[in-house]
Motif scaffolding. Structure first.
Motif, PDB file in Angstrom:
ATOM      1  N   PRO A   3      -9.960 -15.772 -31.993  1.00  0.00           N
ATOM      2  CA  PRO A   3      -9.951 -17.339 -32.440  1.00  0.00           C
ATOM      3  C   PRO A   3      -9.931 -18.195 -31.010  1.00  0.00           C
ATOM      4  O   PRO A   3     -10.425 -19.260 -31.109  1.00  0.00           O
ATOM      5  CB  PRO A   3      -8.540 -17.147 -32.624  1.00  0.00           C
ATOM      6  CG  PRO A   3      -8.163 -15.795 -33.343  1.00  0.00           C
ATOM      7  CD  PRO A   3      -9.131 -14.918 -32.431  1.00  0.00           C
ATOM      8  N   ALA A   4      -9.817 -17.700 -29.807  1.00  0.00           N
ATOM      9  CA  ALA A   4      -9.603 -18.659 -28.597  1.00  0.00           C
ATOM     10  C   ALA A   4     -11.297 -19.028 -28.382  1.00  0.00           C
ATOM     11  O   ALA A   4     -11.413 -20.018 -28.135  1.00  0.00           O
ATOM     12  CB  ALA A   4      -8.871 -17.973 -27.531  1.00  0.00           C
ATOM     13  N   GLU A  57      -6.484 -15.929 -23.599  1.00  0.00           N
ATOM     14  CA  GLU A  57      -5.320 -15.608 -22.702  1.00  0.00           C
ATOM     15  C   GLU A  57      -5.307 -13.809 -22.811  1.00  0.00           C
ATOM     16  O   GLU A  57      -4.934 -13.225 -21.828  1.00  0.00           O
ATOM     17  CB  GLU A  57      -4.225 -16.303 -22.996  1.00  0.00           C
ATOM     18  CG  GLU A  57      -3.172 -16.046 -21.853  1.00  0.00           C
ATOM     19  CD  GLU A  57      -1.960 -17.018 -22.199  1.00  0.00           C
ATOM     20  OE1 GLU A  57      -0.982 -16.871 -21.489  1.00  0.00           O
ATOM     21  OE2 GLU A  57      -1.857 -17.682 -23.068  1.00  0.00           O
ATOM     22  N   ALA A  58      -5.235 -13.426 -24.090  1.00  0.00           N
ATOM     23  CA  ALA A  58      -4.980 -12.218 -24.209  1.00  0.00           C
ATOM     24  C   ALA A  58      -6.440 -11.130 -23.652  1.00  0.00           C
ATOM     25  O   ALA A  58      -5.926 -10.259 -22.962  1.00  0.00           O
ATOM     26  CB  ALA A  58      -5.016 -11.822 -25.739  1.00  0.00           C
ATOM     27  N   TRP A  59      -7.411 -11.694 -23.504  1.00  0.00           N
ATOM     28  CA  TRP A  59      -8.432 -10.878 -22.982  1.00  0.00           C
ATOM     29  C   TRP A  59      -8.211 -11.136 -21.320  1.00  0.00           C
ATOM     30  O   TRP A  59      -8.402  -9.885 -20.862  1.00  0.00           O
ATOM     31  CB  TRP A  59      -9.784 -11.530 -23.458  1.00  0.00           C
ATOM     32  CG  TRP A  59     -10.920 -10.884 -22.526  1.00  0.00           C
ATOM     33  CD1 TRP A  59     -11.373  -9.514 -22.662  1.00  0.00           C
ATOM     34  CD2 TRP A  59     -11.645 -11.263 -21.265  1.00  0.00           C
ATOM     35  NE1 TRP A  59     -12.466  -9.368 -21.777  1.00  0.00           N
ATOM     36  CE2 TRP A  59     -12.567 -10.462 -21.074  1.00  0.00           C
ATOM     37  CE3 TRP A  59     -11.572 -12.576 -20.560  1.00  0.00           C
ATOM     38  CZ2 TRP A  59     -13.387 -10.477 -19.869  1.00  0.00           C
ATOM     39  CZ3 TRP A  59     -12.177 -12.571 -19.519  1.00  0.00           C
ATOM     40  CH2 TRP A  59     -13.209 -11.611 -19.144  1.00  0.00           C
ATOM     41  N   LEU A  60      -7.891 -12.028 -20.891  1.00  0.00           N
ATOM     42  CA  LEU A  60      -7.759 -12.367 -19.621  1.00  0.00           C
ATOM     43  C   LEU A  60      -6.745 -11.284 -19.007  1.00  0.00           C
ATOM     44  O   LEU A  60      -6.862 -10.702 -17.938  1.00  0.00           O
ATOM     45  CB  LEU A  60      -7.308 -13.712 -19.114  1.00  0.00           C
ATOM     46  CG  LEU A  60      -7.842 -14.152 -17.823  1.00  0.00           C
ATOM     47  CD1 LEU A  60      -9.084 -13.904 -17.166  1.00  0.00           C
ATOM     48  CD2 LEU A  60      -7.377 -15.635 -17.588  1.00  0.00           C
ATOM     49  N   ARG A  69      -3.602 -21.190 -18.454  1.00  0.00           N
ATOM     50  CA  ARG A  69      -4.584 -22.577 -17.597  1.00  0.00           C
ATOM     51  C   ARG A  69      -6.064 -21.682 -17.382  1.00  0.00           C
ATOM     52  O   ARG A  69      -7.204 -22.604 -17.649  1.00  0.00           O
ATOM     53  CB  ARG A  69      -3.886 -22.906 -16.452  1.00  0.00           C
ATOM     54  CG  ARG A  69      -4.779 -23.799 -15.537  1.00  0.00           C
ATOM     55  CD  ARG A  69      -3.788 -24.260 -14.230  1.00  0.00           C
ATOM     56  NE  ARG A  69      -3.012 -23.557 -13.962  1.00  0.00           N
ATOM     57  CZ  ARG A  69      -2.642 -23.261 -12.546  1.00  0.00           C
ATOM     58  NH1 ARG A  69      -3.075 -24.095 -11.756  1.00  0.00           N
ATOM     59  NH2 ARG A  69      -1.635 -22.202 -12.239  1.00  0.00           N
ATOM     60  N   TYR A  70      -6.095 -20.758 -16.686  1.00  0.00           N
ATOM     61  CA  TYR A  70      -7.518 -20.221 -16.613  1.00  0.00           C
ATOM     62  C   TYR A  70      -8.236 -19.833 -17.771  1.00  0.00           C
ATOM     63  O   TYR A  70      -9.614 -20.079 -17.835  1.00  0.00           O
ATOM     64  CB  TYR A  70      -7.276 -18.879 -15.626  1.00  0.00           C
ATOM     65  CG  TYR A  70      -6.736 -18.901 -14.275  1.00  0.00           C
ATOM     66  CD1 TYR A  70      -6.818 -20.132 -13.793  1.00  0.00           C
ATOM     67  CD2 TYR A  70      -5.873 -18.196 -13.680  1.00  0.00           C
ATOM     68  CE1 TYR A  70      -6.276 -20.296 -12.316  1.00  0.00           C
ATOM     69  CE2 TYR A  70      -5.495 -18.181 -12.454  1.00  0.00           C
ATOM     70  CZ  TYR A  70      -5.580 -19.282 -11.731  1.00  0.00           C
ATOM     71  OH  TYR A  70      -4.942 -19.730 -10.700  1.00  0.00           O
ATOM     72  N   ALA A  71      -7.613 -19.330 -18.772  1.00  0.00           N
ATOM     73  CA  ALA A  71      -8.027 -19.114 -20.076  1.00  0.00           C
ATOM     74  C   ALA A  71      -8.998 -20.379 -20.581  1.00  0.00           C
ATOM     75  O   ALA A  71     -10.202 -20.138 -21.048  1.00  0.00           O
ATOM     76  CB  ALA A  71      -7.200 -18.397 -21.023  1.00  0.00           C
ATOM     77  N   LYS A  72      -8.003 -21.303 -20.729  1.00  0.00           N
ATOM     78  CA  LYS A  72      -8.623 -22.655 -21.346  1.00  0.00           C
ATOM     79  C   LYS A  72      -9.765 -23.353 -20.566  1.00  0.00           C
ATOM     80  O   LYS A  72     -10.540 -23.595 -21.034  1.00  0.00           O
ATOM     81  CB  LYS A  72      -7.426 -23.617 -21.379  1.00  0.00           C
ATOM     82  CG  LYS A  72      -7.744 -25.056 -21.899  1.00  0.00           C
ATOM     83  CD  LYS A  72      -6.558 -25.998 -22.005  1.00  0.00           C
ATOM     84  CE  LYS A  72      -6.866 -27.316 -22.786  1.00  0.00           C
ATOM     85  NZ  LYS A  72      -5.899 -27.893 -22.645  1.00  0.00           N
ATOM     86  N   ALA A  73      -9.767 -23.069 -19.312  1.00  0.00           N
ATOM     87  CA  ALA A  73     -10.860 -23.687 -18.329  1.00  0.00           C
ATOM     88  C   ALA A  73     -11.898 -23.040 -18.714  1.00  0.00           C
ATOM     89  O   ALA A  73     -13.077 -23.573 -18.521  1.00  0.00           O
ATOM     90  CB  ALA A  73     -10.374 -23.811 -16.961  1.00  0.00           C
TER      91      ALA A  73
END
Length: 138
Positions: free
Chosen positions: A101-102, A89-92, A80-84
């Protein structure tokens, strides 16, 4: 006030002398790396405070701030945080930098949300930057 200052080379007969020294304030951040990256992502997304991000995305401020302070793990909320904040997500979670890619997908989504005239302007800007960069390389 000057008479209250202890002069170091002056003889003092008291058993108790006060040492007037300097205190150095050192910034020390012992939060987990995930919490540091979460704060970094929030700031990069343009949110000055954790409260501003929580309000904008309708998250519980208490929970989000605990994640950012490192008081709670964020593995269940990382997606959720990565998208926002438009990071992977992997970096987070791990600090991986090769999972582009994200970031690419977020940029493409942003580009596609623009109207056609603005998309053309962005494309022209990218082309001029690429040309300027290739002109710099000897």
């Amino acid at each position: 006030m000057a008479e209250c200052v202890h002069i170091a080379h002056k003889t003092v007969k008291s058993k108790r002398t006060h040492y007037l020294g300097q205190i150095a304030l050192v910034e020390f951040d012992d939060r987990p790396d995930q919490a540091k990256r979460l704060e970094q992502a929030r700031r990069a997304a343009g949110f000055e405070s954790a409260r501003a991000a929580a309000i904008r995305f309708d998250w519980s401020y208490d929970t989000y701030s605990q994640h950012e302070r490192g008081e709670r793990g964020l593995s269940r909320s990382a997606k959720r945080y990565a998208k926002a904040f438009k990071v992977s997500e992997a970096w987070l979670l791990t600090g991986e930098t090769h999972s582009q890619p994200a970031v690419r997908d977020a940029l493409i989504d942003d580009l596609l949300s623009l109207n056609p005239a603005h998309r053309a302007a962005v494309a022209a800007l990218v082309q001029s930057l690429k040309k300027a960069e290739s002109d710099e390389v000897p």
